[in-house]
Design a protein around this motif. Structure first.
Motif: not given
Length: 207
Positions: A197-200, A147-158
């Motif tokens: 933060v938006r994530a998967w 099971f993984m929680l990782g930053f999504s490409d839907r999260q804006p900004g750098e």
């Protein structure tokens, strides 16, 4: 929103040592498990021998230990591991914390039924990511879960050195030896933004 990866570099691209990430509490160190992982635990998905990769100060390792499970956390930040051990003592929970590189999981020579990854997968690029995934395959037997929680490409900004993930990228990285059960949008809670933060949230089964 503040950049939770600001601790990863000195305004340039010079990486800090793992211990430097915990010189002061980083934004991802929220003092409790992530809600998405708590929900997995409540649903009974976290079971057997549990490995928490990139465990930091140990909240998810201790969550598993609180379920009565055999729980191990690994990290390269000794400062974070000392904090995790102190938490375990304070909370009366039995867990094992190891100073170990997650890209070399095969060296553990152990197997785990459940692997939890909050915020580690998304820092790896290319060869490091391939080594990490290969190591995961070595420690998870058929039927085991990741099971993984990782930053999504839907999260804006750098976001510094974090590699924001797409669904396709996750699927391609885990195509060999895994069944993709789900890749669902969620959030990672941080201390610097109440919206997180938006994530998967990714669920895989070893085949």
């Amino acid at each position: 929103m503040a950049d939770p990866t600001r601790h990863l570099h000195h305004g340039s691209k010079t990486p800090l040592k793992p211990d430097d990430l915990y010189a002061s509490p980083p934004p991802w160190d929220i003092g409790r498990p992530q809600p998405a992982f708590l929900a997995l635990a409540a649903a009974g998905a976290v079971r057997g021998r549990v490995l928490d990769v990139g465990c930091g100060t140990g909240e998810h390792t201790l969550m598993a230990a609180g379920l009565g499970l055999d729980a191990t956390g690994v990290d390269l930040a000794s400062r974070a591991l000392r904090a995790a051990e102190a938490k375990a003592s304070d909370r009366g929970r039995t867990a094992r914390f190891l100073l170990h590189d997650a890209r070399q999981l095969v060296d553990l020579q152990e197997s785990f039924d459940t692997v939890l990854d909050c915020g580690l997968f998304h820092i790896f690029f290319d060869d490091d990511r391939a080594a990490y995934v290969e190591g995961l395959r070595s420690v998870v037997p058929p039927g085991g879960r990741y099971f993984m929680l990782g930053f999504s490409d839907r999260q804006p900004g750098e976001w510094g050195r974090v590699r924001k993930l797409t669904r396709d990228e996750i699927a391609a990285s885990c195509a060999d030896g895994w069944r993709i059960d789900s890749i669902e949008p969620t959030t990672i809670d941080i201390t610097t933004d109440p919206d997180g933060v938006r994530a998967w949230l990714v669920a895989l089964t070893r085949i």
